[in-house]
Write an enzyme that holds these catalytic residues in place. Structure first.
Site, PDB file in Angstrom:
ATOM      1  N   TYR A   1       0.989  -1.224   0.121  1.00 18.92           N
ATOM      2  CA  TYR A   1      -0.133  -0.064  -0.108  1.00 18.92           C
ATOM      3  C   TYR A   1       0.917   1.256   0.107  1.00 18.92           C
ATOM      4  O   TYR A   1       0.354   2.217   0.363  1.00 18.92           O
ATOM      5  CB  TYR A   1      -0.961   0.179   1.240  1.00 18.92           C
ATOM      6  CG  TYR A   1      -2.058  -0.787   1.117  1.00 18.92           C
ATOM      7  CD1 TYR A   1      -1.683  -2.349   0.992  1.00 18.92           C
ATOM      8  CD2 TYR A   1      -3.557  -0.209   1.027  1.00 18.92           C
ATOM      9  CE1 TYR A   1      -3.177  -3.147   0.884  1.00 18.92           C
ATOM     10  CE2 TYR A   1      -4.325  -1.421   0.943  1.00 18.92           C
ATOM     11  CZ  TYR A   1      -4.051  -2.638   0.740  1.00 18.92           C
ATOM     12  OH  TYR A   1      -5.458  -3.517   0.718  1.00 18.92           O
TER      13      TYR A   1
ATOM     14  N   LYS B   1       5.065 -14.484   3.843  1.00 21.23           N
ATOM     15  CA  LYS B   1       5.151 -15.484   2.625  1.00 21.23           C
ATOM     16  C   LYS B   1       6.942 -15.338   2.635  1.00 21.23           C
ATOM     17  O   LYS B   1       7.583 -15.103   1.354  1.00 21.23           O
ATOM     18  CB  LYS B   1       4.725 -14.580   1.215  1.00 21.23           C
ATOM     19  CG  LYS B   1       4.715 -15.672   0.066  1.00 21.23           C
ATOM     20  CD  LYS B   1       3.872 -16.964   0.262  1.00 21.23           C
ATOM     21  CE  LYS B   1       3.888 -17.966  -0.973  1.00 21.23           C
ATOM     22  NZ  LYS B   1       3.451 -19.188  -0.560  1.00 21.23           N
TER      23      LYS B   1
ATOM     24  N   ASP C   1      -0.594 -18.134   2.412  1.00 21.33           N
ATOM     25  CA  ASP C   1      -1.557 -19.332   1.815  1.00 21.33           C
ATOM     26  C   ASP C   1      -2.010 -20.464   2.618  1.00 21.33           C
ATOM     27  O   ASP C   1      -3.115 -20.766   2.621  1.00 21.33           O
ATOM     28  CB  ASP C   1      -0.865 -19.704   0.537  1.00 21.33           C
ATOM     29  CG  ASP C   1       0.544 -20.044   0.793  1.00 21.33           C
ATOM     30  OD1 ASP C   1       1.102 -19.682   1.938  1.00 21.33           O
ATOM     31  OD2 ASP C   1       1.348 -20.825  -0.203  1.00 21.33           O
TER      32      ASP C   1
ATOM     33  N   ASP D   1      -5.362  -7.272   4.917  1.00 13.77           N
ATOM     34  CA  ASP D   1      -6.679  -6.958   4.261  1.00 13.77           C
ATOM     35  C   ASP D   1      -7.229  -7.839   3.700  1.00 13.77           C
ATOM     36  O   ASP D   1      -8.665  -8.172   3.931  1.00 13.77           O
ATOM     37  CB  ASP D   1      -6.236  -5.862   3.183  1.00 13.77           C
ATOM     38  CG  ASP D   1      -7.453  -5.256   2.763  1.00 13.77           C
ATOM     39  OD1 ASP D   1      -8.411  -5.127   3.688  1.00 13.77           O
ATOM     40  OD2 ASP D   1      -7.308  -4.378   1.730  1.00 13.77           O
TER      41      ASP D   1
ATOM     42  N   ASP E   1     -11.061  -9.671   5.394  1.00 13.78           N
ATOM     43  CA  ASP E   1     -12.459  -9.905   4.661  1.00 13.78           C
ATOM     44  C   ASP E   1     -12.803 -11.398   4.839  1.00 13.78           C
ATOM     45  O   ASP E   1     -13.890 -11.657   4.826  1.00 13.78           O
ATOM     46  CB  ASP E   1     -12.298  -9.310   3.204  1.00 13.78           C
ATOM     47  CG  ASP E   1     -12.694  -8.143   3.052  1.00 13.78           C
ATOM     48  OD1 ASP E   1     -12.415  -7.343   3.753  1.00 13.78           O
ATOM     49  OD2 ASP E   1     -13.321  -7.904   1.988  1.00 13.78           O
TER      50      ASP E   1
END
Ligand code: NAD
Length: 338
Positions: free
Chosen positions: A131, A177, A210, A234, A238
């Site tokens: 971001y 990751k 993942d 983010d 959700d």
């Protein structure tokens, strides 16, 4: 003397005005029963400002926010064309260094969740990562986005997450990751391990993003506090909102050293604009988080327990919860409990 909190109130776009107005009504009902005052200062921000001001965050609004104690922010529509104004939420997080995005993920009574009795929190680094807005076209058809990760911001968010874990079940999962993003997530992982030295009582796990998204479906009960970088946080939040019930229930706090901004996790859901159909609880719970952050713990609990009581009764349910109640029905039911 009665304490007065100035609250910058940005209604936003799409469903923003409906859910923000519902929240203000509930907060005013709580204020009436409390020994503090809330002075709502309304500012214009969002997509609808661009035609009028050439920006989605007019300088008058920024000045207004600077004069307040906290911000209640409705969701805003962000244009996607290159060169258009960037997200207001992202801009405000950077300007006020609201480095911690805290998103509680919990099941509610009478709301179907993937597994019962879920209660965990996602702590997302809020100022950098993908971001950072540093994106450019190298050649036609070839673009690059910078994923900026610093030791300083990673250490700060890790420390924030450990402090939160100490107040909860003392378990922290850091999500990254690092097998692919060895340098950037290497910095993030090292910072978490450094912060860990100060919190020996906290049990720590690490997980690739993942695998973490898969476990969120398979056994979400393993989580207490999740800490991660900006984009991963983010996406995970959700997903977690749906796992625990509905995006219409999920609230988030953007916390800095001296300012806090409180908003629903969801966006402006343009297709439902003006339909009085969506669930205002996410924004109302953001209002509860705001009161808690301001130090008004009793009032914050009052809002939360009113929401829980309405859900427990199960009579007023918006469409996302399988019912036919309107946004204002839900707000009225909650404020009646207050
Ligand atoms: P969205 O969260 O707005 O909507 C996705 C879907 O979630 C909706 O279609 C709806 O089915 C459901 N939903 C959302 N809010 C709900 C509520 N209160 N009650 C019931 N159901 C609800 O996501 P999107 O469609 O990806 O984004 C729409 C716009 O919102 C975009 O312009 C995006 O940039 C913006 N956005 C803003 C913020 C923010 O202001 N912080 C956050 C996310 C997205």
């Amino acid at each position: 003397m009665v304490k007065t909190y100035k609250i910058a109130t940005l209604k936003g776009d799409g469903i923003g005005p409906e859910v923000t107005e519902a929240t203000v009504k509930v907060l005013q009902a709580v204020e009436e029963k409390s020994n503090f005052k809330l002075d709502f200062k309304y500012g214009e921000a969002g997509y609808h400002c661009i035609a009028k001001y050439g920006t989605n965050l007019p300088k008058e609004t920024l000045e207004l926010i600077k004069q307040t104690d906290a911000c209640l922010k409705g969701p805003m529509t962000t244009p996607e064309e290159p060169g258009a104004p960037v997200s207001v939420a992202v801009t405000l997080r950077k300007i006020f260094n609201l480095y911690a995005n805290v998103r509680p993920c919990r099941s509610f009574p009478n709301v179907e969740s993937l597994k019962p009795n879920l209660d965990f929190v996602i702590v997302r680094e809020n100022t950098e990562g993908l971001y950072s807005g540093a994106e450019s076209l190298l050649a036609p058809g070839v673009g690059v986005a910078l994923r900026i990760i610093t030791h300083e911001a990673s250490l700060k968010i890790a420390d924030f997450a450990f402090k939160l874990a100490m107040k909860r079940r003392k378990h922290l999962t850091y999500v990254h990751k690092g097998n692919i993003l060895r340098i950037t997530d290497g910095i993030f992982k090292d910072a978490v391990k450094e912060a860990q030295q100060n919190y020996p009582e906290v049990t720590v796990d690490d997980m690739h993003v993942d695998a973490a998204t898969m476990q969120l479906i398979k056994q979400p009960g393993i989580y207490d506090v999740i800490v991660t970088t900006n984009l991963f946080g983010d996406i995970l939040s959700d997903e977690a909102a749906q796992v625990t019930g509905s995006l219409g229930l999920a609230a988030g706090a953007n916390i800095g050293e001296s300012y806090g901004m409180f908003e629903p996790v969801h966006g402006s859901a343009p297709k439902y604009t003006g339909m009085n159909r969506v669930n205002p609880i996410a924004t109302i719970m953001a209002g509860s988080m705001m009161l808690d952050w301001l130090g008004e713990k009793a009032a914050a609990s009052k809002v939360e327990s009113s929401v829980i009581n309405v859900l427990k009764e199960g009579k007023v349910r918006t469409a996302d919860l399988g019912g036919s109640a309107t946004t204002s029905d839900m707000a009225d039911a909650i404020l009646a409990k207050v």
